[in-house]
Design a protein around this motif. Sequence first.
Motif, mmCIF file in Angstrom:
data_model
loop_
_atom_site.group_PDB
_atom_site.id
_atom_site.type_symbol
_atom_site.label_atom_id
_atom_site.label_comp_id
_atom_site.label_asym_id
_atom_site.label_seq_id
_atom_site.Cartn_x
_atom_site.Cartn_y
_atom_site.Cartn_z
ATOM 1 N N LYS A 122 -0.653 1.483 -11.086
ATOM 2 C CA LYS A 122 0.507 0.865 -10.444
ATOM 3 C C LYS A 122 0.034 0.076 -9.227
ATOM 4 O O LYS A 122 -0.080 0.627 -8.137
ATOM 5 N N PRO A 123 -0.251 -1.206 -9.371
ATOM 6 C CA PRO A 123 -0.816 -2.002 -8.271
ATOM 7 C C PRO A 123 0.078 -2.110 -7.043
ATOM 8 O O PRO A 123 -0.412 -2.356 -5.944
ATOM 9 N N THR A 124 1.372 -1.935 -7.197
ATOM 10 C CA THR A 124 2.266 -2.027 -6.040
ATOM 11 C C THR A 124 2.442 -0.695 -5.338
ATOM 12 O O THR A 124 3.189 -0.600 -4.383
ATOM 13 N N GLY A 125 1.772 0.352 -5.790
ATOM 14 C CA GLY A 125 1.897 1.680 -5.199
ATOM 15 C C GLY A 125 2.878 2.526 -5.992
ATOM 16 O O GLY A 125 3.428 2.101 -7.008
ATOM 17 N N LEU A 126 3.105 3.746 -5.534
ATOM 18 C CA LEU A 126 3.984 4.662 -6.261
ATOM 19 C C LEU A 126 5.420 4.161 -6.321
ATOM 20 O O LEU A 126 6.042 4.142 -7.376
ATOM 21 N N PHE A 127 5.967 3.755 -5.169
ATOM 22 C CA PHE A 127 7.353 3.303 -5.112
ATOM 23 C C PHE A 127 7.457 1.831 -4.760
ATOM 24 O O PHE A 127 8.536 1.362 -4.402
#
Length: 135
Positions: A122-127
């Motif tokens: 998930k390149p944008t992070g968890l959330f």
Amino acid sequence: TQLINHTRIGMAMRAVSRDFETAQLMGIRINSVISVTFIIGSLLAAIGSLLYFTNYQSIVPLSGSLPGLRAFVAFGGIGSIPGAVVGAFLIGICESVIKGSDWSVFSDAFTFAILIVVLCVKPTGLFGEKVTDKV
């Protein structure tokens, strides 16, 4: 989250982060918002460092380099306060489990390996949310 979502300064911070020039045209004092943001960030960093270094007899200038490096890990997604909190808890839990095992020497390596795996999936992070550029 309460400060950002339910106060006037929080609304001003969100407006400035969304569009700097439009917020200034709407009458928001940009310099005041930036100053308050830095004051809040510095206060939280001071509280965190006091809590972290209470276990140590003495400190040197490079004592905070590794905790500082961990603080900049964008595990939960940049711009997501709940994501940052969940990411910090995951890093803390993973490090505690690893330090309790026979592999305690490699706890930092495991932490950054987990970071790399999460950011590959998930390149944008968890959330984090996917951001699209408007043309």
